[in-house]
Design an enzyme around this catalytic site. Structure first.
Site, PDB file in Angstrom:
ATOM      1  N   ASN A   1     -27.346 -21.065 -53.251  1.00 51.78           N
ATOM      2  CA  ASN A   1     -27.416 -21.637 -51.905  1.00 51.78           C
ATOM      3  C   ASN A   1     -27.850 -20.519 -50.955  1.00 51.78           C
ATOM      4  O   ASN A   1     -27.052 -19.664 -50.603  1.00 51.78           O
ATOM      5  CB  ASN A   1     -26.031 -22.188 -51.523  1.00 51.78           C
ATOM      6  CG  ASN A   1     -25.967 -22.618 -50.074  1.00 51.78           C
ATOM      7  OD1 ASN A   1     -26.985 -22.737 -49.403  1.00 51.78           O
ATOM      8  ND2 ASN A   1     -24.746 -22.857 -49.596  1.00 51.78           N
TER       9      ASN A   1
ATOM     10  N   LYS B   1     -28.666 -20.660 -47.901  1.00 51.64           N
ATOM     11  CA  LYS B   1     -28.255 -20.844 -46.497  1.00 51.64           C
ATOM     12  C   LYS B   1     -29.453 -20.539 -45.590  1.00 51.64           C
ATOM     13  O   LYS B   1     -30.598 -20.718 -45.999  1.00 51.64           O
ATOM     14  CB  LYS B   1     -27.033 -19.995 -46.176  1.00 51.64           C
ATOM     15  CG  LYS B   1     -25.919 -20.215 -47.210  1.00 51.64           C
ATOM     16  CD  LYS B   1     -24.599 -19.663 -46.825  1.00 51.64           C
ATOM     17  CE  LYS B   1     -23.604 -19.931 -47.944  1.00 51.64           C
ATOM     18  NZ  LYS B   1     -22.247 -19.502 -47.633  1.00 51.64           N
TER      19      LYS B   1
ATOM     20  N   HIS C   1     -21.010 -29.246 -47.871  1.00 50.09           N
ATOM     21  CA  HIS C   1     -20.689 -27.809 -47.860  1.00 50.09           C
ATOM     22  C   HIS C   1     -19.709 -27.537 -46.715  1.00 50.09           C
ATOM     23  O   HIS C   1     -19.802 -28.147 -45.650  1.00 50.09           O
ATOM     24  CB  HIS C   1     -21.964 -26.985 -47.681  1.00 50.09           C
ATOM     25  CG  HIS C   1     -21.717 -25.519 -47.898  1.00 50.09           C
ATOM     26  ND1 HIS C   1     -21.185 -24.717 -46.919  1.00 50.09           N
ATOM     27  CD2 HIS C   1     -21.885 -24.739 -48.993  1.00 50.09           C
ATOM     28  CE1 HIS C   1     -21.044 -23.496 -47.403  1.00 50.09           C
ATOM     29  NE2 HIS C   1     -21.464 -23.487 -48.662  1.00 50.09           N
TER      30      HIS C   1
ATOM     31  N   GLU D   1     -19.526 -25.305 -44.587  1.00 49.16           N
ATOM     32  CA  GLU D   1     -20.141 -24.935 -43.301  1.00 49.16           C
ATOM     33  C   GLU D   1     -20.628 -26.181 -42.569  1.00 49.16           C
ATOM     34  O   GLU D   1     -20.560 -26.257 -41.341  1.00 49.16           O
ATOM     35  CB  GLU D   1     -21.281 -23.926 -43.538  1.00 49.16           C
ATOM     36  CG  GLU D   1     -20.717 -22.554 -43.883  1.00 49.16           C
ATOM     37  CD  GLU D   1     -21.593 -21.700 -44.778  1.00 49.16           C
ATOM     38  OE1 GLU D   1     -22.809 -21.947 -44.875  1.00 49.16           O
ATOM     39  OE2 GLU D   1     -21.033 -20.762 -45.398  1.00 49.16           O
TER      40      GLU D   1
ATOM     41  N   GLU E   1     -15.170 -24.971 -53.719  1.00 48.81           N
ATOM     42  CA  GLU E   1     -15.398 -23.753 -52.944  1.00 48.81           C
ATOM     43  C   GLU E   1     -14.249 -23.573 -51.949  1.00 48.81           C
ATOM     44  O   GLU E   1     -14.258 -24.173 -50.868  1.00 48.81           O
ATOM     45  CB  GLU E   1     -16.718 -23.848 -52.170  1.00 48.81           C
ATOM     46  CG  GLU E   1     -17.928 -23.976 -53.074  1.00 48.81           C
ATOM     47  CD  GLU E   1     -19.193 -23.485 -52.372  1.00 48.81           C
ATOM     48  OE1 GLU E   1     -19.864 -22.613 -52.934  1.00 48.81           O
ATOM     49  OE2 GLU E   1     -19.492 -23.969 -51.269  1.00 48.81           O
TER      50      GLU E   1
ATOM     51  N   GLY F   1     -18.200 -16.187 -48.548  1.00 51.38           N
ATOM     52  CA  GLY F   1     -18.783 -15.122 -47.738  1.00 51.38           C
ATOM     53  C   GLY F   1     -17.779 -14.078 -47.287  1.00 51.38           C
ATOM     54  O   GLY F   1     -18.081 -13.241 -46.440  1.00 51.38           O
TER      55      GLY F   1
ATOM     56  N   SER G   1     -17.848 -16.212 -53.125  1.00 53.35           N
ATOM     57  CA  SER G   1     -17.956 -14.785 -53.454  1.00 53.35           C
ATOM     58  C   SER G   1     -18.090 -14.520 -54.952  1.00 53.35           C
ATOM     59  O   SER G   1     -17.527 -13.555 -55.473  1.00 53.35           O
ATOM     60  CB  SER G   1     -16.773 -14.003 -52.860  1.00 53.35           C
ATOM     61  OG  SER G   1     -16.781 -14.116 -51.446  1.00 53.35           O
TER      62      SER G   1
HETATM   63  P1  PGA Z   1     -20.779 -16.992 -51.105  1.00 51.87           P
HETATM   64  O1  PGA Z   1     -21.125 -18.483 -50.633  1.00 51.87           O
HETATM   65  O2  PGA Z   1     -21.148 -16.881 -52.542  1.00 51.87           O
HETATM   66  O3  PGA Z   1     -21.617 -16.112 -50.217  1.00 51.87           O
HETATM   67  O4  PGA Z   1     -19.313 -16.803 -50.874  1.00 51.87           O
HETATM   68  C1  PGA Z   1     -20.905 -19.575 -51.479  1.00 51.87           C
HETATM   69  C2  PGA Z   1     -21.347 -20.855 -50.808  1.00 51.87           C
HETATM   70  O5  PGA Z   1     -21.151 -20.999 -49.601  1.00 51.87           O
HETATM   71  O6  PGA Z   1     -21.905 -21.753 -51.471  1.00 51.87           O
END
Ligand code: PGA
Length: 254
Positions: free
Chosen positions: A9, A11, A95, A97, A167, A173, A212
């Site tokens: 992903n 982003k 997601h 976010e 997640e 992140g 992460s």
């Molecule tokens: P990350 O993000 O691996 O940077 O923690 C995962 C995601 O949001 O899909």
């Protein structure tokens, strides 16, 4: 045998040139590993170009979001049919976010899930709890609610054409990763929740862990029986790291 998948992903990162270069490197380095499906999810504006780059390769294409409506006066939105039209096979829905920053409710996510399926896209449904929810012992309640909202709109049988990504919001992140045991606990819960409606479907749906994931921790997470791969954010922007994560998927589990 369940499919095992590693999806990147991206982003809202990178430029057109960087996207092209990243895809070139991933395609050059991806050898199919132990049968893992490798998916990249660039920003909307790069999908068409990346799709052309991926033609004839083993790497697959996904989008990061989709409109719940099929077509019409929805300024700024992108439909599932449009995503198919530019070569997407997958799309992320729900997601964290999108849920947190753009106010997507469980019901809205459920409609996006259905819209993706209706056009032949494989939705990757993201579920996960906030830190405060975990600390107050509500993890299963939250994830159960997020799953049930989708199964209230789309029959459990549709999960045969879907993927679920766990997640934990506190791990996205942040550099904090769920321990393999924490991930396994939630994945087993998700599978059980689905099995209560249909055990065959539950046994077949791929469950990805995200939050992460890096080359250094992927193998121990993917070794857990109910972890069928990963949804990778930051580490998917570096070809070498992403390829190492793909290579960390073990030979197929039963
Ligand atoms: P990350 O993000 O691996 O940077 O923690 C995962 C995601 O949001 O899909």
């Amino acid at each position: 045998m369940r499919r095992q998948i590693v999806a990147g992903n991206w982003k809202m990162h990178g430029s057109r040139a960087e996207a092209t270069q990243l895809v070139d490197s991933i395609v050059a380095g991806f050898n199919g590993g132990s049968g893992v499906d490798c998916v990249v999810c660039p920003p909307f504006v790069y999908l068409h170009e990346v799709s052309r780059q991926l033609r004839g390769t083993a790497v697959q294409l996904g989008a990061q979001d989709v409109c719940a409506e099929a077509q019409g006066a929805f300024t700024g939105e992108v439909s599932a049919a449009m995503l198919r039209d530019v070569g997407c096979q997958y799309v992320l829905v729900g997601h964290s976010e999108r849920r947190a920053l753009y106010g997507e409710s469980d019901a809205a996510v459920a409609r996006k899930f259905a819209a993706a399926l209706a056009r032949g896209l494989t939705p990757i449904l993201c579920v996960g709890e906030l830190l405060a929810e975990r600390e107050s012992g509500r993890t299963f309640e939250i994830i159960g609610r997020q799953l049930d909202a989708v199964m209230a709109v789309s029959d459990v049988s549709t999960l045969a054409r879907a993927v679920i990504a766990y997640e934990p919001v506190w791990a996205i992140g942040t550099g904090l990763t769920a321990s393999p045991e924490q991930a396994q606990d939630v994945h087993a819960f998700v599978r059980g929740r689905i099995a209560a409606r249909d055990a065959t479907i539950a046994a077949a749906v791929p469950l990805l862990y995200g939050g992460s994931v890096k080359a250094g921790n992927a193998a121990e997470l993917f070794a857990k029986p109910d972890v069928d791969g990963g949804l990778i954010g930051g580490a998917s922007l570096k070809a070498e790291e992403f390829l190492a994560i793909c290579a960390a998927v073990p030979a197929r589990k039963s």
